[in-house]
Write a protein that holds these residues in place. Sequence first.
Motif, PDB file in Angstrom:
ATOM      1  N   VAL A 126       0.686  -1.153   0.026  1.00 43.24           N
ATOM      2  CA  VAL A 126       0.091  -0.041  -0.025  1.00 43.24           C
ATOM      3  C   VAL A 126       1.007   1.209   0.078  1.00 43.24           C
ATOM      4  CG1 VAL A 126      -1.950   1.357   1.193  1.00 43.24           C
ATOM      5  CG2 VAL A 126      -1.858  -1.218   1.125  1.00 43.24           C
ATOM      6  N   LEU A 127       0.373   2.136  -1.168  1.00 42.99           N
ATOM      7  CA  LEU A 127       1.534   3.392  -1.049  1.00 42.99           C
ATOM      8  C   LEU A 127       0.264   4.391  -1.079  1.00 42.99           C
ATOM      9  CD1 LEU A 127       2.687   1.364  -3.414  1.00 42.99           C
ATOM     10  CD2 LEU A 127       4.608   3.241  -2.977  1.00 42.99           C
ATOM     11  N   VAL A 128       0.299   5.180   0.107  1.00 40.19           N
ATOM     12  CA  VAL A 128      -0.476   6.341   0.530  1.00 40.19           C
ATOM     13  C   VAL A 128       0.177   7.693   0.282  1.00 40.19           C
ATOM     14  CG1 VAL A 128      -1.918   7.380   2.175  1.00 40.19           C
ATOM     15  CG2 VAL A 128      -1.750   4.766   2.094  1.00 40.19           C
ATOM     16  N   ASN A 129      -0.468   8.600  -0.145  1.00 37.97           N
ATOM     17  CA  ASN A 129       0.152   9.903  -0.588  1.00 37.97           C
ATOM     18  C   ASN A 129      -1.149  11.019  -0.117  1.00 37.97           C
ATOM     19  OD1 ASN A 129      -1.044   8.977  -3.473  1.00 37.97           O
ATOM     20  ND2 ASN A 129      -1.085  11.270  -3.458  1.00 37.97           N
ATOM     21  N   GLN A 130      -0.568  12.168   0.292  1.00 39.02           N
ATOM     22  CA  GLN A 130      -1.305  13.207   0.564  1.00 39.02           C
ATOM     23  C   GLN A 130      -0.577  14.501   0.312  1.00 39.02           C
ATOM     24  OE1 GLN A 130      -2.910  13.215   4.693  1.00 39.02           O
ATOM     25  NE2 GLN A 130      -2.649  15.199   5.009  1.00 39.02           N
ATOM     26  N   ALA A 131      -1.233  15.485  -0.081  1.00 34.71           N
ATOM     27  CA  ALA A 131      -0.629  16.888  -0.362  1.00 34.71           C
ATOM     28  C   ALA A 131       0.181  17.589   0.593  1.00 34.71           C
ATOM     29  CB  ALA A 131      -1.814  17.548  -0.922  1.00 34.71           C
ATOM     30  N   CYS A 132       1.097  18.232   0.315  1.00 35.43           N
ATOM     31  CA  CYS A 132       1.898  18.621   1.645  1.00 35.43           C
ATOM     32  C   CYS A 132       2.542  20.088   0.799  1.00 35.43           C
ATOM     33  CB  CYS A 132       2.837  18.061   2.211  1.00 35.43           C
ATOM     34  SG  CYS A 132       4.245  17.364   1.322  1.00 35.43           S
ATOM     35  N   GLU A 133       3.305  20.949   1.798  1.00 39.10           N
ATOM     36  CA  GLU A 133       4.013  22.046   1.081  1.00 39.10           C
ATOM     37  C   GLU A 133       5.299  21.722   1.386  1.00 39.10           C
ATOM     38  OE1 GLU A 133       3.628  24.366  -0.772  1.00 39.10           O
ATOM     39  OE2 GLU A 133       1.444  23.838  -1.207  1.00 39.10           O
ATOM     40  N   HIS A 134       6.604  22.120   0.826  1.00 36.69           N
ATOM     41  CA  HIS A 134       7.767  22.159   1.322  1.00 36.69           C
ATOM     42  C   HIS A 134       8.472  23.376   0.740  1.00 36.69           C
ATOM     43  CE1 HIS A 134      11.633  20.518   1.703  1.00 36.69           C
ATOM     44  NE2 HIS A 134      11.407  19.573   2.196  1.00 36.69           N
ATOM     45  N   GLU A 135       9.457  23.807   1.606  1.00 39.92           N
ATOM     46  CA  GLU A 135      10.041  25.043   1.392  1.00 39.92           C
ATOM     47  C   GLU A 135      10.877  24.931   0.280  1.00 39.92           C
ATOM     48  OE1 GLU A 135      13.867  24.990   4.559  1.00 39.92           O
ATOM     49  OE2 GLU A 135      11.884  25.183   5.405  1.00 39.92           O
ATOM     50  N   ASP A 136      11.327  23.913   0.030  1.00 42.81           N
ATOM     51  CA  ASP A 136      12.320  23.662  -1.352  1.00 42.81           C
ATOM     52  C   ASP A 136      11.733  23.694  -2.558  1.00 42.81           C
ATOM     53  OD1 ASP A 136      14.399  23.507   0.347  1.00 42.81           O
ATOM     54  OD2 ASP A 136      14.685  21.342   0.074  1.00 42.81           O
ATOM     55  N   ARG A 137      10.167  23.400  -2.494  1.00 43.67           N
ATOM     56  CA  ARG A 137       9.522  23.594  -3.884  1.00 43.67           C
ATOM     57  C   ARG A 137       8.111  24.442  -3.749  1.00 43.67           C
ATOM     58  NH1 ARG A 137      11.923  21.294  -8.352  1.00 43.67           N
ATOM     59  NH2 ARG A 137      12.890  19.631  -7.676  1.00 43.67           N
ATOM     60  N   PRO A 138       8.404  25.750  -3.744  1.00 46.14           N
ATOM     61  CA  PRO A 138       7.287  26.508  -3.526  1.00 46.14           C
ATOM     62  C   PRO A 138       6.420  26.594  -4.619  1.00 46.14           C
ATOM     63  CG  PRO A 138       9.159  28.101  -3.667  1.00 46.14           C
ATOM     64  CD  PRO A 138       9.590  26.442  -3.795  1.00 46.14           C
ATOM     65  N   GLY A 139       4.970  26.666  -4.744  1.00 44.71           N
ATOM     66  CA  GLY A 139       4.269  26.667  -5.701  1.00 44.71           C
ATOM     67  C   GLY A 139       3.492  28.053  -6.251  1.00 44.71           C
ATOM     68  N   VAL A 140       3.010  28.073  -7.472  1.00 45.73           N
ATOM     69  CA  VAL A 140       2.309  29.082  -7.877  1.00 45.73           C
ATOM     70  C   VAL A 140       0.886  28.619  -8.016  1.00 45.73           C
ATOM     71  CG1 VAL A 140       1.832  30.466 -10.096  1.00 45.73           C
ATOM     72  CG2 VAL A 140       4.260  29.922  -9.433  1.00 45.73           C
ATOM     73  N   MET A 141       0.173  29.604  -7.315  1.00 43.97           N
ATOM     74  CA  MET A 141      -1.135  29.242  -7.053  1.00 43.97           C
ATOM     75  C   MET A 141      -2.089  29.596  -8.134  1.00 43.97           C
ATOM     76  SD  MET A 141      -0.753  27.407  -4.096  1.00 43.97           S
ATOM     77  CE  MET A 141       0.458  27.017  -3.303  1.00 43.97           C
ATOM     78  N   LEU A 142      -2.076  30.808  -8.772  1.00 40.48           N
ATOM     79  CA  LEU A 142      -2.717  31.030  -9.640  1.00 40.48           C
ATOM     80  C   LEU A 142      -2.454  30.809 -11.174  1.00 40.48           C
ATOM     81  CD1 LEU A 142      -3.809  34.583  -8.236  1.00 40.48           C
ATOM     82  CD2 LEU A 142      -4.859  32.504  -7.934  1.00 40.48           C
ATOM     83  N   GLU A 143      -3.603  30.347 -11.939  1.00 41.73           N
ATOM     84  CA  GLU A 143      -3.404  30.096 -13.408  1.00 41.73           C
ATOM     85  C   GLU A 143      -2.605  31.255 -14.002  1.00 41.73           C
ATOM     86  OE1 GLU A 143      -3.964  27.409 -16.408  1.00 41.73           O
ATOM     87  OE2 GLU A 143      -4.542  27.321 -14.284  1.00 41.73           O
ATOM     88  N   GLY A 144      -2.842  32.421 -14.036  1.00 42.39           N
ATOM     89  CA  GLY A 144      -2.165  33.156 -14.834  1.00 42.39           C
ATOM     90  C   GLY A 144      -0.597  33.719 -14.538  1.00 42.39           C
TER      91      GLY A 144
END
Length: 131
Positions: A31-49
């Motif tokens: 069983v491989l379980v995954n869940q969304a998280c944030e990590h300081e090494d991979r900041p994300g862009v949250m808006l489509e534009g």
Amino acid sequence: TWTQCPKILIVKPRDFVTYCSHRWLGDGTQVLVNQACEHEDRPGVMLEGEGKVCRAFALRGANFISKDPDDPNKTRITMLSHANPGGGLPQWALTTAVNAVVAVEPFKFLHRINEGVCNHYEEDEESTITR
């Protein structure tokens, strides 16, 4: 884990950061379980534009890998996922993209697994012959 998927129709590429955990069940099922998280090494862009890639969220997911109960020479893979594509997409765009992906991507994924297994066995046989 960080991963990125390509553009799908009109939806620009998405990236995901997930926490993954692996367990064995008593019957030998993995069983491989995954869940969304944030990590300081991979900041994300949250808006489509903004940016070239937008952050999506694999909210919860699980992959179950077990022996096929009807044929012990086969493997059964069950994939469950609950995701949010992020970026504030309108519902019609989300529905169009999901309908395009769901009919093809699981089969491509399983095909790549099968190719990897076949390549592993070919390499194993070649190394046995050269010994």
